[in-house]
Structure formats: structure tokens, C-alpha cells
Write an enzyme that holds these catalytic residues in place. Sequence first.
Site, PDB file in Angstrom:
ATOM      1  CB  CYS A  17     -12.372  -7.566   3.618  1.00 46.27           C
ATOM      2  SG  CYS A  17     -12.025  -6.967   5.401  1.00 46.27           S
ATOM      3  CG  HIS A  22      -7.743  -7.228  -0.616  1.00 44.75           C
ATOM      4  ND1 HIS A  22      -9.079  -6.822  -0.593  1.00 44.75           N
ATOM      5  CD2 HIS A  22      -7.238  -7.382   0.654  1.00 44.75           C
ATOM      6  CE1 HIS A  22      -9.340  -6.879   0.718  1.00 44.75           C
ATOM      7  NE2 HIS A  22      -8.397  -7.381   1.441  1.00 44.75           N
ATOM      8  CD  GLU A  64      -4.223  -8.002  -4.354  1.00 47.48           C
ATOM      9  OE1 GLU A  64      -4.951  -7.936  -5.134  1.00 47.48           O
ATOM     10  OE2 GLU A  64      -3.760  -7.439  -3.142  1.00 47.48           O
ATOM     11  CE  LYS A 112      -9.586  -2.988   0.278  1.00 49.22           C
ATOM     12  NZ  LYS A 112      -9.374  -3.623  -1.331  1.00 49.22           N
ATOM     13  CG  HIS A 159     -10.253  -2.622   4.056  1.00 56.82           C
ATOM     14  ND1 HIS A 159     -11.183  -2.763   3.240  1.00 56.82           N
ATOM     15  CD2 HIS A 159      -9.696  -3.647   4.428  1.00 56.82           C
ATOM     16  CE1 HIS A 159     -11.064  -4.250   3.078  1.00 56.82           C
ATOM     17  NE2 HIS A 159     -10.181  -4.677   4.075  1.00 56.82           N
ATOM     18  CG  PHE A 174      -9.981 -11.030   9.172  1.00 56.87           C
ATOM     19  CD1 PHE A 174      -8.757 -10.810   8.440  1.00 56.87           C
ATOM     20  CD2 PHE A 174     -10.315 -10.312  10.164  1.00 56.87           C
ATOM     21  CE1 PHE A 174      -7.873  -9.844   8.867  1.00 56.87           C
ATOM     22  CE2 PHE A 174      -9.473  -9.325  10.519  1.00 56.87           C
ATOM     23  CZ  PHE A 174      -8.189  -9.052   9.990  1.00 56.87           C
TER      24      PHE A 174
END
Length: 418
Positions: free
Chosen positions: A166, A306, A317, A338, A343, A404
Site C-alpha cells: 500500500c 495513511h 501513525e 480514505k 483504500h 504490508f
Amino acid sequence: MNSKRVVITGLGALSALGNDVSSNWSNAIQGKSGAGPITYFNAEKFKTQFASQLIGFDPSSRLDRNEIKRADLYTQYGLYAVAEAMEDAGLEIDRLDSPFDAGVIWGTSQGGMNTFEKEMREFVENDSNPRFNPFFIPKFLGNMASGLISMKYGMMGINFAPVSACATSNSAIMDAFNYIKWGKAKVILTGGSEAPITEASIGGFGALKALSTRNENPLIASRPFDVERDGFVMGEGAAALILEEYDHAKKRGAKIYAEVVGAAMTADAYHMTATHPEGLGAFQCMKFALEEAGLTVQDVDYINAHATSTPLGDVSETKAISKLCNGEKNKLHISATKSMTGHLLGAAGAIEAIFSVMAIKDGVIPPTINTENLDPNIPSDIEIVYKEALSKKVKVALSNTFGFGGHNATVIFQEFKD
């Protein structure tokens, strides 16, 4: 090596919020959600039965018949967004000094998942004559969007497809920024595309318990920072940015949206799917990007987080951002777009880069929607823009993406000054 200035001269966008930049931006600042029931397949057997699908997407309005036939859906999305960006930039490759001055760095996380699923299903189900389509391999490859974009426009310079889950399209933007900065190219078309609303993707991410299961009300399912968030909403689409060496853009009289001034990548080196609980990699990534830009956190007006609406990721975050701010409140505001687009996986950074650039251009920070009760684990010094857009002069915007595998990527955009 003399460092070149890098500016943005063209934008193209495709998501559940709209099929061009204008509609995406308008719906984002109005706080609209693109989530709804999945219609591409029967999702009744899945715990998650909704996603942020494109609405009214017609590839034939920008692509010819052969392009559609020979391209997986993720590549079609990419070509579609790129067509808007090229038109927006008024860029004609045959008018460059050399086609080798122009390149493509285009990202995707999953590549041609639709093609892969379709071909495997047909092969298994066709007992009498099992066979694969000759276009099977070319269509599902993760580099094919980058290749076909270069072929369509005659861009013969740098061409490749980074993959960092991502964080992919932020990685692509950073690479494009660096190659132009180093004098290796004058123009690079960058961004990312993803078409992940498939049975394997919904089932796979569902098995990881990464997706929200609020089937009763998809519109409010993506709720970053909220104490009751239960996972992200899958989204799809593409976004394209044309990065250009400043002197080259000025010479051809191009309009300039903003300047790219810093970027960085780090690794958490912690877990396959979870972010570092204290956000150590994310913190260092933002710090490195600011150092390259010659800026401090006090210069930043907006962070497009994010923030996917997952229990662990949102907290880590914000801890990283708080550490960057030394635990002190300053002028920066944060929002999670998002919550509206869903996403977009490997394309997330690209659409969020466009939102960051438009925030600079229009002086508006898009909101985080659906957040009703702030998670008490979110640091108190974080200023999140909720529910409604915030009118504010934005000179510097920072955009984060994490993937990931522990990938972190940050890009910094600044108001352009001649």
C-alpha cells in the site's frame, strides 16, 4: 551533481468519488463516502459485502477497443487517469527534444488480479478443453500498466513498476522525483492503479480481519481514528501525476500545481501485516523527508494520513506524528481521505497525493468523515479535521503511505514559487 527542481504539471484521478480530478476533489471536500454494496460478484458468502466501487466508469470514453481488450482492469484504470493527466498538462511527447527524456514509473500492489482469477476459474471449469488465453500473462503482470502507458505516448525513457504494497504509488512518486532531480529525465508520468474488488481480494483481506464488516451501513464503515473502527473499506481506481523538471516546464509554458520537495522510504522491520506499535519507521520516514526538503514539522500545514481505519495502524501513525511534533501542538492539521475513497491499496498514495496538491492549490483541507468518538489512544496533540472541510492556507502538505511488509513512504509537496 546539481539538483533539479521538480514540479507537478498534470493530474488525473479515478475513484469511487468520481471519474476525474474535479469530481474527486469536489466530493472529497464535501465529505461524501463512496462505499456501497459490491455489485461485481455475489458477495453473500463473505463477511464483508461492500466496497468503494467506481460509478459510471466507461473505459471507451478514453481508450480504444484494442486497449480495452488487451488490458486488465487495473491497466485500464491507469490508462484512463493518465489520459486526463496528459491532457491537463498539455504535454506532447513528440515536441520534446528526445522521447528518452520522458519516462513512466507506475505502481500497483496486486496487478491483474481480475485476469488471474478469471483465467484460473475458466481453466478449472472447462473440463473438455482446458486452456489459457494468450493474453493471460501480459494482462496480469504488475509492470504492464507502466509498459502500455509508455507505448501509448511514446515515452522511451525510464520505465518500471515498483511494488511496496500500500506504499507503492508513494514509492513511485519518490522514484520519479529522484530521477528528475538527478537529471536522469525531464518528464516522468507517475502514480498507480488498482482493481482489487474481486472475490480473492475481498476474501483474502477478510480472512486477515483487515476489512470492516459494517454491512448494514457501508457509508459509515470507514471511520479512521474512531474508537469503534473495525477495518478498512476496499477501494479501487487510479491516479496520475506528471512530474517535470522545472526549467523544462517553464520553457514550454506549463501550468504548475505545486513542487515536490522531499520524499523518503523506511522499513518497520517488525511484522508482516502490522505497523510498528510506536510508529518508529513512520516517524523516521517523515523526518528524513523533511530533512531532504529543508523543512521542519513547524513548516507543515497539512498531513494526509495513511489512516486506513484499522485498530493498530491509526494509533501507530498518530504516535509517529506526535513524536515528530515533540508532543506539542502546532499549526498542522491531519485528515484521512480514505474515509471517503476507501483504500486503493497500491494506488492510495497517488490519489492522496492529488488531494494534497489540491489542498495547496485551493486552500482547503478535506475532512475525515464518520469519526464520532475519538480513540483515547490517539495522542491529544493531534489536530484532526473532522466531518467538514477546513479552509486554510496550505503551503506545505505531507502525505504518508504504509504497506504490508513494513514499507513506509512519505512525499512532501510545497506551494510553487518561481
